[in-house]
Scaffold this active site. Structure first.
Site, PDB file in Angstrom:
ATOM      1  CE  LYS A  99      -2.521  -0.257   3.740  1.00 24.87           C
ATOM      2  NZ  LYS A  99      -2.439  -1.507   4.461  1.00 24.87           N
ATOM      3  CD  GLU A 118       0.118   3.154   3.388  1.00 19.40           C
ATOM      4  OE1 GLU A 118       0.986   3.969   3.013  1.00 19.40           O
ATOM      5  OE2 GLU A 118       0.395   1.984   3.704  1.00 19.40           O
ATOM      6  CB  CYS A 130      23.946   7.003  13.939  1.00 15.21           C
ATOM      7  SG  CYS A 130      23.196   7.885  15.319  1.00 15.21           S
ATOM      8  CG  LEU A 131      26.303   2.031  17.339  1.00 16.33           C
ATOM      9  CD1 LEU A 131      26.392   2.658  18.718  1.00 16.33           C
ATOM     10  CD2 LEU A 131      25.530   0.713  17.411  1.00 16.33           C
ATOM     11  CG  HIS A 162      20.243   8.257  10.898  1.00 18.34           C
ATOM     12  ND1 HIS A 162      20.621   6.932  10.869  1.00 18.34           N
ATOM     13  CD2 HIS A 162      20.150   8.586  12.200  1.00 18.34           C
ATOM     14  CE1 HIS A 162      20.725   6.471  12.089  1.00 18.34           C
ATOM     15  NE2 HIS A 162      20.448   7.458  12.933  1.00 18.34           N
ATOM     16  CD  GLU A 185      20.420   6.293   7.303  1.00 17.74           C
ATOM     17  OE1 GLU A 185      21.395   7.070   7.187  1.00 17.74           O
ATOM     18  OE2 GLU A 185      20.083   5.788   8.385  1.00 17.74           O
TER      19      GLU A 185
END
Ligand code: GLN
Length: 555
Positions: free
Chosen positions: A25, A147, A388-389, A527, A529
């Site tokens: 979905k 949604e 991060c980590l 982050h 990404e």
């Protein structure tokens, strides 16, 4: 903004699912968003989740996949990541809500006496709260795509279905449509696609007052016209509004595939928008061209903890794919459980990879293995991206093996065990500055509420690899962590070649570290990404993959 004639309010598309979960979905919604944009409209995508957690922040990645963080610091469902990757529209706090959050708000209002002593009920109090949420930003865009998580018939989903029914009823006619995703199972024995589960699921929807305008039917086999007509007849939708959705080679094929299947046309028809503006699909054609015409491949080892569930690192997997597209290579990401390196020498496992990525994570388990992976990358000159980590582990590795802090570690691990075992090179920060105000943490703060979350600015050192990669010296990236590298170790570590090349504007929080003289070794506290898109790969991922390709050619 392009305005639909006579429109002062957004048109709403409500997206629901039936038959089974995991039908895609989120992807269908995201692809539809991209297609409406391709026709010149502005869109906003939102997710309503019927589970009772207040947000996914404290849910295990094993349980719910990755937690996607927005610029304004919301911890949300990973579907918001799809939305952003397909539309480029930055998700906001008010793009996602759970039943838990709705009930929390209702109960807070009740405690405050806002309901003036009335009996609090699902209808109207909970449904009103959901409708208020839906109405946020109603005048801002051409289309709002909302949604509803889960499947029709789930007990906890009922207030949401009731709320969207009421919402559509209260708007002028033609402002809201319902799109329902189902599955057509294939019976190999009889060689048939079965439409009955779809019929039942639509019946369930109609029983609660929702008549779908569009049916998106997932199927592993071609849907014959005869079956399409049958679904249309039994489910009371137009045959052209029965949209086949077949399995795809890549999720990024979804906009083009759904366009070919007629989804955007069916949506515009359902709203009575005619003539419909012609779509410009060049962006998605280019994306598919890059994906399908890759020259060669590179192997990237992702050394992490939640390797068993693909969705746990969803945005990282996607950002690596985007990095590959930027370089016209295929990135083969292989997930390696960091704990293996606590028992075994990492070298035989990591040799043969063109780059190493250590992603974010929480808790001590696997961290010694991640430190070994960082050491391997640093010593062997293999491109390394620590997120991060993964940055914190790279700093601890350098502190232990270069700066002579033999017991360097993170306070996170001592807190977890309740004893002091490490010298905290990574420590728990109690206050910091966001924009113009001071954020403070108190020891008793609830678990979900103690993190540095959302977008923060970082200044990059001129001449650093980071500044070169970004092409600028001021960036903004999203954070989600509790612990920070302690700048008291900065001088010692910089003396050993670990450059603190990105810092918070006040100079207190290390945001980026890089190893001087290494072909490509960057650790970031944020982050990246989360902001990568197929049509705009994140510069760090694009350059990380470029370095991997370069290394591969040298061998
Ligand atoms: N556990 C670390 C912290 O809280 C890192 C978090 C992460 O990788 N997202 O600081």
């Amino acid at each position: 903004m392009l305005r639909i004639a006579g429109g002062l309010m957004a048109r709403y598309v409500f997206i629901t699912g039936g038959v089974v979960s995991s039908l895609g979905k989120g992807l269908a919604s995201a692809a539809l968003g991209a297609l409406l944009q391709a026709r010149g409209y502005t869109v906003r995508l939102r997710k309503l989740d019927p589970y009772l957690n207040v947000d996914p922040g404290t849910m295990s990645p094993f349980e719910h996949g990755e937690v996607f963080v927005t610029d304004d610091g919301a911890e949300t469902d990973l579907d918001l990541g799809h939305y952003e990757r397909f539309t480029g529209v930055s998700a906001r706090q008010t793009d996602s809500v759970s039943a838990g959050r709705i009930y929390q708000t209702v109960l807070e209002k009740e405690r405050r006496g806002d309901y003036l002593g009335k009996t609090i009920q699902v209808i109207p109090h909970v449904t009103n709260e959901i409708k208020d949420f839906l109405a946020i930003g109603e005048d801002e865009v051409d289309f709002q795509l909302c949604e509803i998580g889960g499947t029709v018939g789930d007990i906890e989903g009922l207030p949401f279905f009731e709320a969207i029914r009421q919402f559509a009823q209260e708007r002028p006619r033609g402002r809201c449509i319902f799109m329902h995703l189902t599955l057509l199972p294939y019976l190999a024995a009889s060689g048939e696609l079965k439409t009955k589960p779809t019929q039942h699921s639509v019946k369930e929807l109609r029983a609660i007052g929702i008549a779908p305008d569009i049916l998106v039917c997932r199927s592993e086999h071609p849907i014959p016209d005869r079956e399409r007509a049958k679904i249309a007849l039994f489910c009371n939708v137009r045959p052209e509004a029965v949209i086949p959705a077949y399995d795809l080679s890549s999720i990024y094929e979804a906009p083009l595939a759904y366009h070919r299947a007629g989804l955007d046309q069916a949506v515009l028809d359902a709203f009575g928008i005619s003539p419909a503006p012609r779509p410009n699909l060049a962006r998605w054609e280019d994306v598919m061209d890059r994906l399908t015409h890759a020259e060669g491949a590179v192997r990237v080892a992702v050394v992490g903890k939640y390797t068993a569930l693909e969705d746990a690192y969803k945005s990282i997997a996607e950002a690596l794919t985007h990095g590959g597209m930027a370089n016209r290579v295929r990135v083969k990401a292989e997930w390696i459980d960091a704990e293996i390196f606590e028992r075994e020498d990492p070298a035989p496992h990591l040799e043969g990879f063109h780059a190493i990525l250590v992603p974010g994570g929480f808790g001590e388990r696997g961290t010694e293995g991640k430190i070994k992976a960082a050491q391997f990358a640093r010593e062997k000159g293999v491109p390394y991206l620590g997120i991060c980590l993964g940055m914190q582990m790279a700093v601890i590795e350098a502190a232990r093996n270069l700066a002579g802090v033999a017991d360097a570690g993170s306070e996170e691990f001592d807190h977890e065990k309740g004893e002091r075992r490490f010298t905290p090179v990574v420590y728990h920060l109690k206050e910091w500055v966001q924009g113009n105000h001071l954020v403070e943490r108190r020891p008793g703060d609830a678990k979900g509420g103690t993190m540095r979350l959302g977008a923060y600015t970082a200044r990059l050192a001129p001449g650093s690899k980071a500044a070169q990669v970004y092409g600028t010296t001021e960036i903004e990236e999203r954070h989600r962590h509790r612990y920070e590298v302690d700048i008291r170790y900065r001088d010692a570590l910089e003396g050993c070649g670990l450059w603190f090349s990105g810092m918070s504007p006040d100079g207190r929080l290390p945001e980026i570290v890089e190893v001087r003289g290494h072909p490509w070794f960057i650790g970031v506290q944020f982050h990246p990404e989360l902001k990568s898109k197929p049509f705009a790969p994140h510069p760090l991922f694009a350059d990380f993959v470029r370095a991997a390709v370069e290394g591969a050619r040298l061998v």
